[in-house]
Design a protein around this motif. Structure first.
Motif: not given
Length: 174
Positions: A25-34, A39-55, A130-132
């Motif tokens: 869990v720790i490795v997956i969480d920290q890798a996903s935060k990295w 990927a999102l540090g410049d304020g980008e928002v990535i839709p995953v399932i429309g506006d329901l789930i996004r990064f 946080d990013f999901i």
């Protein structure tokens, strides 16, 4: 003398499985935060399932739903206490269900503790990455998912009457 009953696993063996699950869990969480920070540090928002789930990257100084933003140090203490308690309790685990539950809870609490201790703005007052984003409800991370899943599993085990020191029976394996 041969029996059809597999040897019972000892609580010590389950304890090591709790630690392995927590480490995953720790490795997956920290890798996903990295990834999220890259990927999102410049304020980008990535839709995953429309506006329901996004990064969408945010730094959360509070607890769930950003509650208690001015009390980050209290969440650090609570996360540390949770980690210590789960490790202590996990030494008694002797079932697969409780092992998985405690591993998820420990991994989530430990990675949140790490964020609180070592992320900006200061030691023991760090913000959680946080990013999901779940619609307009809240934004979380992998550790939150692990904690939620572990909490749900704990409720189910409790309702079923499971105890930490129960021994698995041959019927449990089936």
């Amino acid at each position: 003398m041969s029996t059809d009953t597999p040897p019972a696993r000892t609580p010590r063996r389950y304890f090591w499985f709790v630690l392995v699950i927590a480490l995953v869990v720790i490795v997956i969480d920290q890798a996903s935060k990295w990834w999220a920070e890259m990927a999102l540090g410049d304020g980008e928002v990535i839709p995953v399932i429309g506006d329901l789930i996004r990064f969408q990257l945010v730094y959360n100084p509070g607890a769930a739903f950003s509650i208690g933003e001015g009390f980050t140090w209290i969440f650090t203490i609570l996360a540390a206490a949770a980690v210590v308690f789960i490790v202590w309790y996990a030494r008694r685990a002797s079932s697969i269900g409780l092992t998985l539950t405690l591993g998820l809870l420990l991994g989530g609490a430990a990675t949140h503790l790490g964020d609180r201790l070592f992320r900006d703005p200061a030691f023991a007052r760090g913000h959680v990455v946080d990013f999901i984003a779940y619609g307009n409800l809240f934004i979380g991370n992998i550790a939150d998912i692990a904690i939620f899943a572990g909490a749900v599993m704990l409720v189910v085990l409790t309702v079923r009457g499971a105890r930490a020191d129960e021994r698995a029976t041959p019927d449990d394996a089936a």
